[in-house]
Design a protein around this motif. Structure first.
Motif, short mmCIF file in Angstrom:
data_model
loop_
_atom_site.label_atom_id
_atom_site.label_comp_id
_atom_site.label_asym_id
_atom_site.label_seq_id
_atom_site.Cartn_x
_atom_site.Cartn_y
_atom_site.Cartn_z
N MET A 94 0.81 -1.22 0.00
CA MET A 94 0.00 0.00 0.00
C MET A 94 0.84 1.27 0.00
N LYS A 95 2.12 1.13 -0.16
CA LYS A 95 2.96 2.33 -0.07
C LYS A 95 3.30 2.90 -1.44
N SER A 96 3.63 4.19 -1.44
CA SER A 96 4.14 4.82 -2.65
C SER A 96 4.99 6.01 -2.23
N TYR A 97 5.99 6.32 -3.03
CA TYR A 97 6.88 7.42 -2.67
C TYR A 97 6.44 8.71 -3.30
N ARG A 98 6.64 9.82 -2.59
CA ARG A 98 6.40 11.14 -3.16
C ARG A 98 7.54 12.05 -2.73
N SER A 99 7.90 12.96 -3.63
CA SER A 99 9.01 13.88 -3.33
C SER A 99 8.55 15.32 -3.38
N PHE A 100 9.20 16.17 -2.59
CA PHE A 100 8.89 17.58 -2.54
C PHE A 100 10.20 18.37 -2.52
N ALA A 101 10.22 19.48 -3.25
CA ALA A 101 11.41 20.32 -3.26
C ALA A 101 11.41 21.23 -2.04
N ALA A 102 12.60 21.69 -1.66
CA ALA A 102 12.74 22.60 -0.53
C ALA A 102 11.78 23.77 -0.70
N GLY A 103 11.04 24.09 0.33
CA GLY A 103 10.13 25.21 0.30
C GLY A 103 8.71 24.85 -0.11
N GLU A 104 8.54 23.72 -0.74
CA GLU A 104 7.21 23.31 -1.19
C GLU A 104 6.31 22.94 -0.01
N PRO A 105 5.03 23.30 -0.11
CA PRO A 105 4.08 22.84 0.90
C PRO A 105 3.79 21.35 0.69
N ILE A 106 3.68 20.62 1.78
CA ILE A 106 3.35 19.20 1.70
C ILE A 106 1.89 18.99 2.05
N LEU A 107 1.44 19.65 3.12
CA LEU A 107 0.03 19.57 3.51
C LEU A 107 -0.40 20.92 4.06
N TRP A 108 -1.65 21.31 3.76
CA TRP A 108 -2.18 22.53 4.34
C TRP A 108 -3.07 22.19 5.51
N ARG A 109 -3.04 23.07 6.48
CA ARG A 109 -3.92 22.94 7.63
C ARG A 109 -5.38 22.81 7.19
N GLY A 110 -6.07 21.84 7.77
CA GLY A 110 -7.50 21.73 7.56
C GLY A 110 -7.92 20.95 6.33
N GLU A 111 -7.02 20.77 5.37
CA GLU A 111 -7.43 20.05 4.17
C GLU A 111 -7.53 18.56 4.47
N PRO A 112 -8.47 17.88 3.80
CA PRO A 112 -8.63 16.45 4.09
C PRO A 112 -7.37 15.67 3.77
N LEU A 113 -7.05 14.77 4.65
CA LEU A 113 -5.78 14.06 4.62
C LEU A 113 -5.96 12.76 3.84
N GLU A 114 -5.34 12.68 2.66
CA GLU A 114 -5.47 11.44 1.89
C GLU A 114 -4.44 10.42 2.35
N PHE A 115 -3.27 10.93 2.68
CA PHE A 115 -2.17 10.05 3.01
C PHE A 115 -1.71 10.23 4.45
N VAL A 116 -1.18 9.19 4.99
CA VAL A 116 -0.24 9.34 6.09
C VAL A 116 1.10 8.92 5.51
N ALA A 117 2.19 9.26 6.18
CA ALA A 117 3.48 9.00 5.56
C ALA A 117 4.60 8.93 6.58
N SER A 118 5.66 8.25 6.20
CA SER A 118 6.92 8.32 6.93
C SER A 118 7.87 9.20 6.15
N LEU A 119 8.61 10.03 6.86
CA LEU A 119 9.61 10.85 6.20
C LEU A 119 10.85 9.99 5.97
N VAL A 120 11.23 9.81 4.70
CA VAL A 120 12.35 8.94 4.36
C VAL A 120 13.67 9.73 4.36
N SER A 121 13.66 10.89 3.70
CA SER A 121 14.88 11.70 3.68
C SER A 121 14.52 13.17 3.66
N GLY A 122 15.42 14.00 4.17
CA GLY A 122 15.19 15.44 4.20
C GLY A 122 14.63 15.90 5.53
N VAL A 123 14.24 17.18 5.57
CA VAL A 123 13.68 17.78 6.78
C VAL A 123 12.39 18.51 6.40
#
Lengths: 242, 242
Positions: free
Chosen positions: A36-65
């Motif tokens: 059931m897993k899939s990877y997603r990447s985000f560039a520095a500065g990009e928003p990952i999730l906004w407050r209040g928006e419905p949460l489709e995913f939960v996730a583990s942080l693999v790399s980065g901060v």
DNA sequence: CGGGCTTTTGACGCCGCTCAAAGATAGTGG
DNA sequence: CCACTATCTTTGAGCGGCGTCAAAAGCCCG
């Protein structure tokens, strides 16, 4: 633009295998997660999730901060969490989160769709237990942070922050000579409840006093660890923060 | 002196039965808990646990209010948590805690010896899951609090605090006319990261502006809820804090 | 009525915020 | 390779919010 997605890594070879939410899973449970897993990447500065928006995913942080932050009506913002590899985003039983999640550096997530993951949590005690441990660790960090935000002076906040970076980059107790400042002055300010000018002034004050030294603007070294520790205001074995 | 111990109440009649760590337990699990529990009482102001001391018990708070606090070298202290009935003290897997726990009012605890309780957590998913929910709720509260400590002005802190008391004493959406201030000015100050003088001044300022009114020193009423809300600095549906 | 608390109120000063401008640094396109 | 720009950082000047210190006032309980 986002960095390219990692190819799906096998769980058994995952760099955070032993620390993430899956830490205690056996072979069968791991296979379930794998499906059931899939990877997603985000560039520095990009928003990952906004407050209040419905949460489709939960996730583990693999790399980065990544960082969690909250904002007041007039725009003042405060970081309320820092996510490092193996930290978990989202929570079973809740469809929304009450803060923004932003990529501080380039970030890779190991995402699970929420519904199947929640079923997994119900069924596999190993996952629920690990999730609880992660939550309790975050609580400890949050409480050290509250002491810092509520009671420490600007100088103490900066010293605590620098010492946290030192501890985090220590390997086998060796004192590293070159330590990265992973955020801008502005991000540090939002982290510590200060303004960016105050952050700049206090960092330079520590430098002028010979406590730390700067090579690059984004890298520093420790010149006087004892003084740094004294400047934190903590007692002997105090605060850990991350 | 401590108030007299409650006689051992049967779990099935416990006032926090449906909210505490045992909320989801079935009959058998409850019987197990029943066999390892014991009540302890503490008077207002009494220490319940000291930071760093080995933890013999974990416990559910049955009645009263307790606080978690941390202290810097020079004595500055900051509350980092407020425990209300059904909240949990301690954690499986850790023999020590990193903060002091103090009875704010007279308090009754339902204690479990740590070792058997930890075995129970291993074996009964219901308990582990509930424990996780409690931890995640605490995390939410801690994060609202961090925003308050790091970014709010004295006035906004006080307004947020007062509004929190209002919300907590609401029953069925009715606006209560007489609300208790459950702590001294000094405790409020340690809660909000202020000094007791500032707390006093800001409370009286809100009174002078007709936002709240005082009957007794320890009880107040709401005169202008909209202004109170505006004074918190939060956006529309913001912070909940407890 | 008196002593010990908590709370209020005032005067003052400092730390950190605000506003402003100049200096570094990195990235971009000619 | 060098302007040119955008972003980040440093530095300065000034001010104000909140902490500090001090004293008076109110309250509780013996």
């Amino acid at each position: 633009m986002p960095p390219p997605s990692l190819n799906a890594v096998r769980c058994s070879e995952c760099p955070i295998r032993h620390r993430a939410v899956c830490a205690r899973c056996d072979e069968d449970e791991l296979a379930l997660l794998e499906s059931m897993k899939s990877y997603r990447s985000f560039a520095a500065g990009e928003p990952i999730l906004w407050r209040g928006e419905p949460l489709e995913f939960v996730a583990s942080l693999v790399s980065g901060v990544a960082s969690l932050s909250k904002t007041l009506e007039d725009g003042r913002t405060q970081m309320v969490g820092l996510l490092l590899p193996s930290d978990f985003i989202g929570r079973p039983g809740r469809a929304r989160i009450d803060f923004d999640v932003t990529a501080t550096t380039d970030v890779t997530l190991c995402c699970f769709r929420r519904a199947p993951f929640e079923r997994l949590v119900e069924d596999t005690p190993h996952v629920a237990q690990r999730l609880m441990e992660l939550a309790l660790d975050e609580l400890d960090v949050a409480r050290d942070w509250m002491l810092l935000l509520g009671r420490k002076t600007a100088r103490e906040k900066i010293a605590t922050f620098v010492l946290m970076l030192v501890r985090r980059s220590q390997i086998d107790g060796q004192m590293p000579t070159r330590i990265a400042l992973p955020m801008t002055r502005d991000q540090i300010a939002n982290f510590l409840g200060l303004t960016l000018e105050t952050v700049s002034r206090q960092l330079n004050a520590l430098k002028k006093e010979g406590v730390i030294s700067f090579t690059d603007r984004r890298y520093f070294g420790i010149e006087d660890l004892a003084s740094l520790h004294d400047a934190t205001g903590d007692d002997a074995d105090g605060g850990v923060l991350v």
